[in-house]
Design an enzyme around this catalytic site. Structure first.
Site, mmCIF file in Angstrom:
data_model
loop_
_atom_site.group_PDB
_atom_site.id
_atom_site.type_symbol
_atom_site.label_atom_id
_atom_site.label_comp_id
_atom_site.label_asym_id
_atom_site.label_seq_id
_atom_site.Cartn_x
_atom_site.Cartn_y
_atom_site.Cartn_z
ATOM 1 N N SER A 111 0.843 -1.194 0.000
ATOM 2 C CA SER A 111 0.000 0.000 0.000
ATOM 3 C C SER A 111 0.877 1.241 0.000
ATOM 4 C CB SER A 111 -0.902 0.005 1.235
ATOM 5 O OG SER A 111 -1.519 1.264 1.419
ATOM 6 N N SER A 112 0.357 2.331 -0.550
ATOM 7 C CA SER A 112 1.108 3.581 -0.569
ATOM 8 C C SER A 112 1.254 4.179 0.826
ATOM 9 C CB SER A 112 0.413 4.600 -1.482
ATOM 10 O OG SER A 112 -0.885 4.901 -0.998
ATOM 11 N N CYS A 113 0.502 3.684 1.806
ATOM 12 C CA CYS A 113 0.597 4.233 3.164
ATOM 13 C C CYS A 113 1.906 3.847 3.849
ATOM 14 C CB CYS A 113 -0.586 3.791 4.015
ATOM 15 S SG CYS A 113 -0.585 2.045 4.442
ATOM 16 N N TYR A 140 -1.406 -0.572 10.125
ATOM 17 C CA TYR A 140 -1.529 -1.213 8.811
ATOM 18 C C TYR A 140 -0.270 -0.985 7.983
ATOM 19 C CZ TYR A 140 -3.407 -2.194 4.130
ATOM 20 O OH TYR A 140 -3.615 -2.692 2.866
ATOM 21 N N LYS A 144 2.522 -3.691 6.375
ATOM 22 C CA LYS A 144 2.887 -3.752 4.960
ATOM 23 C C LYS A 144 4.394 -3.569 4.753
ATOM 24 C CE LYS A 144 -1.029 -4.690 3.099
ATOM 25 N NZ LYS A 144 -1.218 -5.971 2.380
ATOM 26 N N HIS A 183 -13.301 2.818 2.204
ATOM 27 C CA HIS A 183 -12.411 3.885 1.748
ATOM 28 C C HIS A 183 -13.228 5.018 1.122
ATOM 29 C CE1 HIS A 183 -9.338 0.582 1.919
ATOM 30 N NE2 HIS A 183 -8.661 1.569 2.442
#
Length: 325
Positions: A111-113, A140, A144, A183
C-alpha cells in the site's frame, strides 16, 4: 508471457477481495488454466499449520499475496490491533510456507501508506523508512512494510524471487461499501447514491476537501501485478534498487477530495450542494506516487478516473445488497 506460464499452478490469496478477484479476472482473461483459490472456510490464513499443509499439498508455482485486512481512516482508528496482527500473520504465514515448499515466485501487494506522512511528492520508492508515518493508519502501514522486508530477506538469504508492488488508492468492482469501514471512493459513491434517491439537497464530506489523492482502478492494478510478476529476472533486477525491492503502482496523477466528490456527484446524478466537515481528519495532505520505475518496465495505467468511477458505480448498483454489507 509464455505458454508454459499459463499452465503453472497459481495461488491467488484473497481472491474474494477487490484486488484478488481482479487478479483472478486478469489471469483468466490471459488463459491461465490452473488458478488455485480458497475461501476463509477452506483455508484460515491466520493459522500457520493450515497454511503450511495447504502449500505442501498443492505444488504451487506462483503466489499473488492479495489477502489483507483493509479499511478506511475510521476502521484503522478503531481497530488498530486487528489491522497490524492479522496482516502480519497472513503475510508471514504465506511467505514462509511458500519458501518452505520451494515456491520461487511470489508477488506481495502492499500500500502507498508505507511512505512517511510528509514524504516528498511524488513519493519515490526510496522514501520508505525516511520519516514518520501517518498516525491514523500506522499499524496497517507497519504490517505492509514488514511484508516488503520479508520478501527482501528471503530473496537475500535464500535467493527467492519474491517481489512487492505498492498500489496507490484502489477502487472498482468488488469494493467495500460499508458505511463506516470503507475507503473514500466507495463511501462517497454510496453516500451520493443514497442522497440522490432521497432527493437530498446537500451531501457532507469528511474533512476539508483539500487533501490530494491518486486513485487507480483495480483492473489496472491487476494488469500491473501480472505484468510485474512475469518480468524476467534480469529485467526486474535492473530496474529495482536494492535488488528485488518494491515498485510503486499508480496513475501518476492526483486530484483533491473536493474534485473527486464533484466527479462522483456527476457520475451518480446528484445535483445538490457539497459541504465539508473540517472537524473530521484529513489524513496526509498529499499522496501521489512516482511511477517512473514501473513505466520504465513497460506498464502504465489505462483507465481514466471518471470512466473508472462509472464502472465502479455500475457494479455497486448491480450488487447493492452484497456491497452494503
Amino acid at each position: 508471457m509464455t505458454e508454459e506460464a499459463r499452465h503453472q499452478r497459481v495461488f491467488v490469496a484473497g481472491h474474494r477481495g477487490m484486488v484478488g478477484s481482479a487478479i483472478v479476472r486478469r489471469l483468466t482473461s490471459l488463459g491461465y488454466d490452473n488458478i488455485i483459490v480458497r475461501d476463509r472456510q477452506a483455508l484460515n490464513l491466520l493459522d500457520q499449520a493450515e497454511v503450511n499443509a495447504f502449500f505442501a499439498e498443492q505444488a504451487i508455482d506462483q503466489v499473488y499475496l492479495a489477502a489483507a485486512k483493509v479499511g478506511g481512516i475510521h476502521a484503522n482508528n478503531v481497530y488498530p490491533a486487528e489491522f497490524i496482527y492479522q496482516n502480519l500473520m497472513i503475510q508471514a504465514n504465506i511467505i514462509q510456507a511458500a519458501h518452505a515448499n520451494d515456491v520461487q515466485k511470489l508477488l506481495f501487494l502492499g500500500s502507498s501508506c508505507i511512505y512517511p506522512k510528509l514524504a516528498e511528492q511524488p513519493m519515490r520508492e526510496e522514501a520508505l523508512l525516511t520519516g514518520t508515518l501517518e498516525p491514523t493508519n500506522e499499524p496497517y502501514a507497519l504490517a505492509k512494510i514488514a511484508g516488503i522486508k520479508l520478501c527482501e530477506s528471503y530473496n537475500r538469504q535464500y535467493q527467492r524471487d519474491y517481489r512487492s508492488v505498492m498500489p496507490t488508492n484502489l477502487y472498482g468492482p468488488g469494493d467495500n461499501y460499508h458505511p463506516e469501514n470503507s475507503h473514500v471512493i466507495p463511501a462517497l459513491l454510496r453516500r451520493f447514491h443514497e442522497a440522490t434517491l432521497r432527493g437530498d439537497q446537500e451531501v457532507i464530506i469528511w474533512g476539508s476537501g483539500k487533501p490530494m489523492r491518486e486513485f487507480l482502478h483495480v483492473d489496472d492494478m491487476a494488469a500491473a501485478s501480472v505484468h510485474v510478476m512475469n518480468l524476467d529476472t534480469p529485467t526486474y533486477q535492473e530496474h529495482t534498487q536494492p535488488m528485488l525491492s518494491h515498485i510503486n503502482v499508480g496513475t501518476g496523477e492526483d486530484c483533491t477530495i473536493a474534485e473527486l466528490a464533484q466527479t462522483i456527484a456527476k457520475v451518480t446524478g446528484f445535483e445538490g450542494w457539497l459541504g465539508f466537515d473540517p472537524s473530521k481528519p484529513d489524513g496526509a495532505p498529499r499522496k501521489l506516487m512516482d511511477v517512473s520505475r514501473l513505466a520504465s518496465l513497460g506498464w502504465s495505467a489505462s483507465i481514466g478516473l471518471e470512466d473508472g468511477l462509472r464502472d465502479a458505480y455500475s457494479w455497486f448498483v448491480e450488487h447493492m445488497n452484497e456491497a452494503r454489507s
